[in-house]
Every structure is written in C-alpha cells, then in structure tokens.
Design an enzyme around this catalytic site. Structure first.
Site, PDB file in Angstrom:
ATOM      1  N   GLY A  66       0.806  -1.219   0.000  1.00 33.57           N
ATOM      2  CA  GLY A  66       0.000   0.000   0.000  1.00 33.57           C
ATOM      3  C   GLY A  66       0.838   1.267   0.000  1.00 33.57           C
ATOM      4  O   GLY A  66       2.047   1.238   0.304  1.00 33.57           O
ATOM      5  N   ASN A  67       0.235   2.361  -0.379  1.00 34.61           N
ATOM      6  CA  ASN A  67       0.903   3.668  -0.317  1.00 34.61           C
ATOM      7  C   ASN A  67      -0.140   4.787  -0.298  1.00 34.61           C
ATOM      8  O   ASN A  67      -1.272   4.601  -0.742  1.00 34.61           O
ATOM      9  CB  ASN A  67       1.924   3.865  -1.450  1.00 34.61           C
ATOM     10  CG  ASN A  67       1.591   3.051  -2.670  1.00 34.61           C
ATOM     11  OD1 ASN A  67       0.628   3.371  -3.359  1.00 34.61           O
ATOM     12  ND2 ASN A  67       2.343   1.991  -2.921  1.00 34.61           N
ATOM     13  N   GLU A 117       5.384   3.284  -6.176  1.00 37.82           N
ATOM     14  CA  GLU A 117       4.213   3.549  -7.025  1.00 37.82           C
ATOM     15  C   GLU A 117       3.944   5.052  -7.182  1.00 37.82           C
ATOM     16  O   GLU A 117       2.845   5.453  -7.557  1.00 37.82           O
ATOM     17  CB  GLU A 117       2.957   2.893  -6.429  1.00 37.82           C
ATOM     18  CG  GLU A 117       3.026   1.385  -6.299  1.00 37.82           C
ATOM     19  CD  GLU A 117       2.984   0.637  -7.631  1.00 37.82           C
ATOM     20  OE1 GLU A 117       3.130   1.285  -8.691  1.00 37.82           O
ATOM     21  OE2 GLU A 117       2.835  -0.587  -7.598  1.00 37.82           O
ATOM     22  N   HIS A 134      -3.644   3.844  -2.099  1.00 37.24           N
ATOM     23  CA  HIS A 134      -3.575   2.555  -2.801  1.00 37.24           C
ATOM     24  C   HIS A 134      -3.461   1.456  -1.757  1.00 37.24           C
ATOM     25  O   HIS A 134      -2.638   1.549  -0.835  1.00 37.24           O
ATOM     26  CB  HIS A 134      -2.355   2.529  -3.734  1.00 37.24           C
ATOM     27  CG  HIS A 134      -2.002   1.151  -4.208  1.00 37.24           C
ATOM     28  ND1 HIS A 134      -2.915   0.320  -4.818  1.00 37.24           N
ATOM     29  CD2 HIS A 134      -0.841   0.447  -4.141  1.00 37.24           C
ATOM     30  CE1 HIS A 134      -2.331  -0.828  -5.119  1.00 37.24           C
ATOM     31  NE2 HIS A 134      -1.074  -0.780  -4.711  1.00 37.24           N
ATOM     32  N   THR A 193       8.834   3.828   0.420  1.00 37.46           N
ATOM     33  CA  THR A 193       8.743   2.456  -0.099  1.00 37.46           C
ATOM     34  C   THR A 193       9.237   1.461   0.950  1.00 37.46           C
ATOM     35  O   THR A 193      10.114   1.773   1.762  1.00 37.46           O
ATOM     36  CB  THR A 193       9.574   2.317  -1.400  1.00 37.46           C
ATOM     37  OG1 THR A 193       9.346   1.016  -1.932  1.00 37.46           O
ATOM     38  CG2 THR A 193      11.068   2.524  -1.197  1.00 37.46           C
ATOM     39  N   GLY A 194       8.612   0.290   0.918  1.00 31.68           N
ATOM     40  CA  GLY A 194       9.145  -0.839   1.675  1.00 31.68           C
ATOM     41  C   GLY A 194       9.011  -0.790   3.180  1.00 31.68           C
ATOM     42  O   GLY A 194       9.803  -1.416   3.874  1.00 31.68           O
ATOM     43  N   HIS A 227      -4.072  -7.042  -8.793  1.00 31.06           N
ATOM     44  CA  HIS A 227      -3.174  -6.263  -7.935  1.00 31.06           C
ATOM     45  C   HIS A 227      -3.874  -5.673  -6.701  1.00 31.06           C
ATOM     46  O   HIS A 227      -3.534  -6.025  -5.582  1.00 31.06           O
ATOM     47  CB  HIS A 227      -2.510  -5.173  -8.801  1.00 31.06           C
ATOM     48  CG  HIS A 227      -1.534  -4.307  -8.079  1.00 31.06           C
ATOM     49  ND1 HIS A 227      -0.644  -3.500  -8.730  1.00 31.06           N
ATOM     50  CD2 HIS A 227      -1.310  -4.094  -6.760  1.00 31.06           C
ATOM     51  CE1 HIS A 227       0.091  -2.843  -7.843  1.00 31.06           C
ATOM     52  NE2 HIS A 227      -0.304  -3.187  -6.637  1.00 31.06           N
TER      53      HIS A 227
HETATM   54  P1  13P Z   1       5.696   0.732  -1.797  1.00 28.55           P
HETATM   55  O1  13P Z   1       6.075   0.215  -0.415  1.00 28.55           O
HETATM   56  O2  13P Z   1       6.889   0.973  -2.658  1.00 28.55           O
HETATM   57  O3  13P Z   1       4.801   1.930  -1.676  1.00 28.55           O
HETATM   58  O4  13P Z   1       4.894  -0.422  -2.548  1.00 28.55           O
HETATM   59  C1  13P Z   1       3.854  -1.110  -1.940  1.00 28.55           C
HETATM   60  C2  13P Z   1       2.846  -1.632  -2.924  1.00 28.55           C
HETATM   61  O5  13P Z   1       1.779  -1.988  -2.512  1.00 28.55           O
HETATM   62  C3  13P Z   1       3.171  -1.711  -4.358  1.00 28.55           C
HETATM   63  O6  13P Z   1       2.026  -1.985  -5.093  1.00 28.55           O
END
Ligand code: 13P
Length: 263
Positions: free
Chosen positions: A29-30, A78, A97, A45-46, A160
């Site tokens: 998620g983001n 993303e 997301h 990210t991550g 996804h």
């Molecule tokens: P990130 O941690 O880079 O935001 O990515 C998570 C994700 O859900 C990619 O679809």
C-alpha cells in the site's frame, strides 16, 4: 492552515487504519497528499504502513522527484501512479492505494464492481472498473489507470489491488473503505444465491440524490460517457462504457483541456 507536520501525522494515522483493517499486508500500500501544485507528501517504499511516524514521510515534486526524505527512506515505488492521478485530476488532493481482500479478489477474478446492490455504494461510488494489468512501479499502471480517471474516483487494478482518490485524505480513505465494503457485500450476496439488483428507476433516484447533495468528484451519475450520450449509464453497461471509443475520446479531450489550462 494545517501544518506539514500535521499532514504527515494524518498520513501515519490513515496508514495505521488501512493496516489495522487488513487492507494491506506487510509493507503493501501507499498514500500521498498534495500540499501545493509542486509539493506532495508520500509514504516511503518498503515499510509497513501500520507503523509509520512523521519522520518516515517523504516530499516529492509533481514529477515524483525527491524534495526531502530522511536518511533510509525513499518515496513509494508507485509514486508515478499517484502523480498521474494528480496530473490528470486537478481536483484530487489525496490518493490511497491498498490491497483490500474482497476488492482485490474481484480484481484478480477480473470482475468489475458494476452491480447496483445497495444505496450507499451507488451514491458514493457508482460502479468501479478494472484498469488493465500493469507491472508495479512502471509506467504501465499509470497508463492503464489514466483512461478511467475522468469518470471514476476509485478503480480496481487488475491482479493487484485498488486505488481511491478524492479532495481530502479522509475522503480518499473513505472511498477505499466504501469500495471494500461494497466488494464484500457483493461477494457474500453471491454466495447466498446472487444479489437482487436495484432497478434502473431506483438507481436513477439515487443518482438524483447524489446530484442534489452536490457531491464532489467523478461518478457515472454525472460523467458516465454513455449517460451523457443519452444511453444507459455504467450500471447498464457493466463497466464497459469507459472503454468505448466515445469514452476514450471524452477522456482524451478532457486531458488536453487540463493540459492547455496548465494545471
Ligand atoms: P511501496 O512500499 O513501494 O509503496 O509499494 C507497496 C505496494 O503496494 C506496491 O504496489
């Protein structure tokens, strides 16, 4: 005016909410928030979005380039998808997301959420299409999502997850929550022999309520290309209207107008 630090805290709160509600697993998620035309705050990210503190949050420009990020943090992989939403929808102030279980199951099964089954979902979301599969972190996802942005405030991402956006962070989160609730109800009612769909007349009355409330955002009640052409709206076209050539043309013209206005 709400301070940047306060917005970072709000992003962490929403991250915890999507994690606690099982809308994301592990580091999925983001979330992003627009703070000015060329400044956006986003999750790194991550990391698990359930355990973030304000120091985690990164700042990027309208192209997704880093303006500020603390050591050890990089913007979401993303970020291109988020930036495409802001670019093509100047009314949007926040993007969420996630991979909610029911909505993502529909995205995996390739079934768009088009059945009018309960008033709140019809009013808040209309129907939710599926943007064609794209490899995460590439331009494929923004390109696939682009075609739906002028008509919907929530889209499933094929195989996804889901994407929701609105004029505030709370509203974008609520869109995601409504989307997942709708998907869960649709799934469960399918197990019980199949939902009884609301009739066209009942759907039209709900659309009218939405118009009277002056609700913001894009919704098939107002912008479905079929409805504008006097044909049955999304609830009649099973989510295919935005892939019609009429729909593509309207989306293309709208994008050109936004670009010409320099927004
Ligand atoms: P990130 O941690 O880079 O935001 O990515 C998570 C994700 O859900 C990619 O679809």
């Amino acid at each position: 005016m709400v301070s940047e630090y306060e917005i970072k805290k709000q992003i962490c709160d929403i991250g915890k909410r999507i994690y606690d509600r099982g809308m994301v697993a592990a580091n999925d998620g983001n979330i992003s928030v627009k703070i000015s035309d060329n400044e956006f705050l986003c999750t790194p990210t991550g990391v698990s979005k359930g355990f973030m503190t304000p120091e985690y949050i990164c700042k990027v420009d309208a192209d997704g380039n880093v303006i500020q990020a603390n050591k050890g943090f990089k913007p979401s992989s993303e970020i291109k998808m988020h930036m495409r939403v802001y670019k093509e929808r100047p009314d949007v102030k926040a993007v969420v997301h996630a991979h909610p279980i029911y909505a993502t199951s529909f995205a995996i099964a390739g079934i768009p959420l088009t059945q009018p089954i309960m008033p709140e979902a019809v009013i808040a979301l209309g129907c939710v299409p599926i943007a064609e599969y794209g490899t995460p972190s590439t331009h494929e996802i923004p390109d696939a999502v682009s075609k739906y942005l002028q008509y919907y405030d929530a889209v499933l991402l094929e195989n996804h997850g889901a994407l929701a956006y609105s004029d505030s962070l709370l509203a974008a989160y609520h869109k995601m929550e409504s989307l997942e609730f709708y998907a869960e109800l649709l799934f469960l009612s399918k197990q019980l022999g199949g939902p009884q769909e609301l009739s066209k007349e009942r759907v039209e009355k709900l659309y009218e309520i939405r118009r009277q409330f002056g609700m913001t955002g894009k919704h098939p009640a107002d912008v479905c290309p079929n409805a504008q052409a006097g044909k049955p709206s999304c609830h009649g076209c099973k989510g295919g209207c935005s892939s019609s050539s009429d729909g593509d043309l309207v989306a293309e013209i709208t994008k050109k107008v936004i670009a010409a206005l320099g927004k």
